[in-house]
Design a protein around this motif. Structure first.
Motif, mmCIF file in Angstrom:
data_model
loop_
_atom_site.group_PDB
_atom_site.id
_atom_site.type_symbol
_atom_site.label_atom_id
_atom_site.label_comp_id
_atom_site.label_asym_id
_atom_site.label_seq_id
_atom_site.Cartn_x
_atom_site.Cartn_y
_atom_site.Cartn_z
ATOM 1 N N UNK A 194 0.831 -1.413 -0.177
ATOM 2 C CA UNK A 194 -0.002 -0.032 0.031
ATOM 3 C C UNK A 194 0.957 1.213 -0.096
ATOM 4 N N UNK A 195 0.383 2.407 -0.438
ATOM 5 C CA UNK A 195 0.969 3.614 -0.402
ATOM 6 C C UNK A 195 0.508 4.513 0.697
ATOM 7 N N UNK A 196 0.852 4.709 1.869
ATOM 8 C CA UNK A 196 0.601 5.599 3.040
ATOM 9 C C UNK A 196 0.247 6.780 2.479
ATOM 10 N N UNK A 197 -0.574 7.695 2.667
ATOM 11 C CA UNK A 197 -0.665 8.945 2.224
ATOM 12 C C UNK A 197 -0.069 9.167 0.651
ATOM 13 N N UNK A 198 -0.152 8.152 -0.070
ATOM 14 C CA UNK A 198 0.413 8.386 -1.393
ATOM 15 C C UNK A 198 1.814 8.268 -1.611
ATOM 16 N N UNK A 199 2.519 7.955 -0.708
ATOM 17 C CA UNK A 199 3.990 7.676 -0.490
ATOM 18 C C UNK A 199 4.509 6.325 -1.242
ATOM 19 N N UNK A 200 5.685 5.941 -0.924
ATOM 20 C CA UNK A 200 6.201 4.819 -1.465
ATOM 21 C C UNK A 200 5.424 3.575 -1.064
ATOM 22 N N UNK A 201 5.429 2.527 -1.906
ATOM 23 C CA UNK A 201 4.741 1.289 -1.518
ATOM 24 C C UNK A 201 5.289 0.556 -0.312
ATOM 25 N N UNK A 202 4.470 0.275 0.713
ATOM 26 C CA UNK A 202 4.833 -0.206 1.982
ATOM 27 C C UNK A 202 4.155 -1.451 2.580
ATOM 28 N N UNK A 203 4.529 -2.074 3.550
ATOM 29 C CA UNK A 203 3.663 -2.997 4.088
ATOM 30 C C UNK A 203 3.330 -2.493 5.571
ATOM 31 N N UNK A 204 2.083 -2.339 5.777
ATOM 32 C CA UNK A 204 1.739 -1.801 7.085
ATOM 33 C C UNK A 204 1.072 -2.775 8.216
ATOM 34 N N UNK A 205 1.829 -2.885 9.605
ATOM 35 C CA UNK A 205 1.315 -3.850 10.447
ATOM 36 C C UNK A 205 0.355 -2.864 11.387
ATOM 37 N N UNK A 206 -0.642 -3.776 11.550
ATOM 38 C CA UNK A 206 -1.783 -3.081 12.543
ATOM 39 C C UNK A 206 -1.946 -4.081 13.793
ATOM 40 N N UNK A 207 -1.925 -3.370 14.891
ATOM 41 C CA UNK A 207 -2.250 -4.232 16.279
ATOM 42 C C UNK A 207 -3.308 -3.755 16.652
ATOM 43 N N UNK A 208 -4.462 -4.406 16.605
ATOM 44 C CA UNK A 208 -5.658 -3.909 17.275
ATOM 45 C C UNK A 208 -6.125 -2.722 16.353
ATOM 46 N N UNK A 209 -6.398 -1.581 16.910
ATOM 47 C CA UNK A 209 -6.776 -0.579 15.822
ATOM 48 C C UNK A 209 -5.764 0.715 15.590
ATOM 49 N N UNK A 210 -4.182 0.143 15.672
ATOM 50 C CA UNK A 210 -3.276 1.125 15.768
ATOM 51 C C UNK A 210 -2.384 0.571 14.944
ATOM 52 N N UNK A 211 -1.582 1.494 14.138
ATOM 53 C CA UNK A 211 -0.412 1.034 13.210
ATOM 54 C C UNK A 211 0.735 0.770 14.049
ATOM 55 N N UNK A 212 1.289 -0.345 13.863
ATOM 56 C CA UNK A 212 2.478 -0.891 14.989
ATOM 57 C C UNK A 212 3.675 -0.526 14.171
ATOM 58 N N UNK A 213 3.619 -0.756 12.758
ATOM 59 C CA UNK A 213 4.853 -0.601 11.851
ATOM 60 C C UNK A 213 4.603 -0.244 10.430
ATOM 61 N N UNK A 214 5.340 0.415 9.905
ATOM 62 C CA UNK A 214 5.269 0.822 8.276
ATOM 63 C C UNK A 214 6.668 0.243 7.828
ATOM 64 N N UNK A 215 6.841 -0.481 6.953
ATOM 65 C CA UNK A 215 8.041 -0.992 6.287
ATOM 66 C C UNK A 215 8.151 -1.072 4.827
ATOM 67 N N UNK A 216 9.224 -0.897 4.162
ATOM 68 C CA UNK A 216 9.200 -0.762 2.575
ATOM 69 C C UNK A 216 8.517 -2.107 2.295
ATOM 70 N N UNK A 217 7.885 -1.947 1.108
ATOM 71 C CA UNK A 217 7.361 -3.284 0.790
ATOM 72 C C UNK A 217 8.078 -4.461 0.535
ATOM 73 N N UNK A 218 7.902 -5.624 0.793
ATOM 74 C CA UNK A 218 8.802 -6.670 0.612
ATOM 75 C C UNK A 218 7.550 -7.737 -0.459
ATOM 76 N N UNK A 219 8.126 -7.780 -1.509
ATOM 77 C CA UNK A 219 7.260 -8.804 -2.444
ATOM 78 C C UNK A 219 7.341 -10.237 -2.139
ATOM 79 N N UNK A 220 8.016 -10.697 -1.169
ATOM 80 C CA UNK A 220 7.919 -12.140 -0.830
ATOM 81 C C UNK A 220 6.461 -12.516 -0.340
ATOM 82 N N UNK A 221 5.982 -13.744 -0.623
ATOM 83 C CA UNK A 221 4.946 -13.912 -0.300
ATOM 84 C C UNK A 221 4.425 -13.946 1.396
ATOM 85 N N UNK A 222 3.285 -13.657 1.661
ATOM 86 C CA UNK A 222 3.010 -13.573 3.239
ATOM 87 C C UNK A 222 1.627 -14.002 3.440
ATOM 88 N N UNK A 223 1.452 -15.358 3.873
ATOM 89 C CA UNK A 223 0.224 -16.022 3.812
ATOM 90 C C UNK A 223 -0.621 -15.082 5.163
#
Length: 143
Positions: A6-35
């Motif tokens: 995803x592109x947070x606020x239109x920025x770079x492609x990223x992977x965003x991890x949520x814990x509950x209703x909060x953003x826990x981490x935003x990392x550069x997008x990793x194209x490897x499969x993630x079940x």
């Protein structure tokens, strides 16, 4: 929960991890499969939107254009409301539902509605909004 590509606020492609209703981490997008991850497919990611001042009881959204006829001052505006907004082309409950549907379609999840209250209508214009106060999984919470 992991939202991939995803592109947070239109920025770079990223992977965003949520814990509950909060953003826990935003990392550069990793194209490897993630079940089990949600596939963002490169789409824009923004937080939910809140409309903190809306008048659901006098909305004309979705109705034909009508020129402004209110005069200066609160009394002139209230008189204009009595003469025009309450007798619109579509019943108030349908206007409230239609306005909320449009808000939901554009990402609104929280609404704070104000009502026109006066000696002639009391709380009558706000009652179509009451069934929607609690919100639902598909609709905004109205206060």
């Amino acid at each position: 929960m992991l939202i991939r590509d995803v592109r947070p606020w239109g920025g770079e492609r990223s992977d965003v991890e949520l814990t509950g209703d909060r953003i826990a981490a935003v990392r550069p997008h990793d194209p490897a499969p993630a079940p089990g991850a949600v596939k963002g497919r490169g789409r824009l990611l923004v937080p939910s939107f809140s409309d903190v001042h809306v008048h659901l009881d006098s909305t004309r959204i979705g109705l034909p254009f009508r020129p402004h006829t209110g005069g200066p001052g609160v009394w002139a505006m209230m008189t204009n409301d009595r003469e025009n907004w309450r007798s619109a082309e579509v019943p108030l409950p349908e206007r409230v539902a239609g306005t909320l549907e449009r808000m939901i379609a554009h990402g609104t999840t929280r609404v704070h509605s104000y009502a026109q209250v006066d000696v002639d209508c009391g709380l009558g214009s706000s009652t179509p909004c009451w069934p929607r106060r609690r919100g639902s999984r598909t609709g905004p919470r109205c206060t």
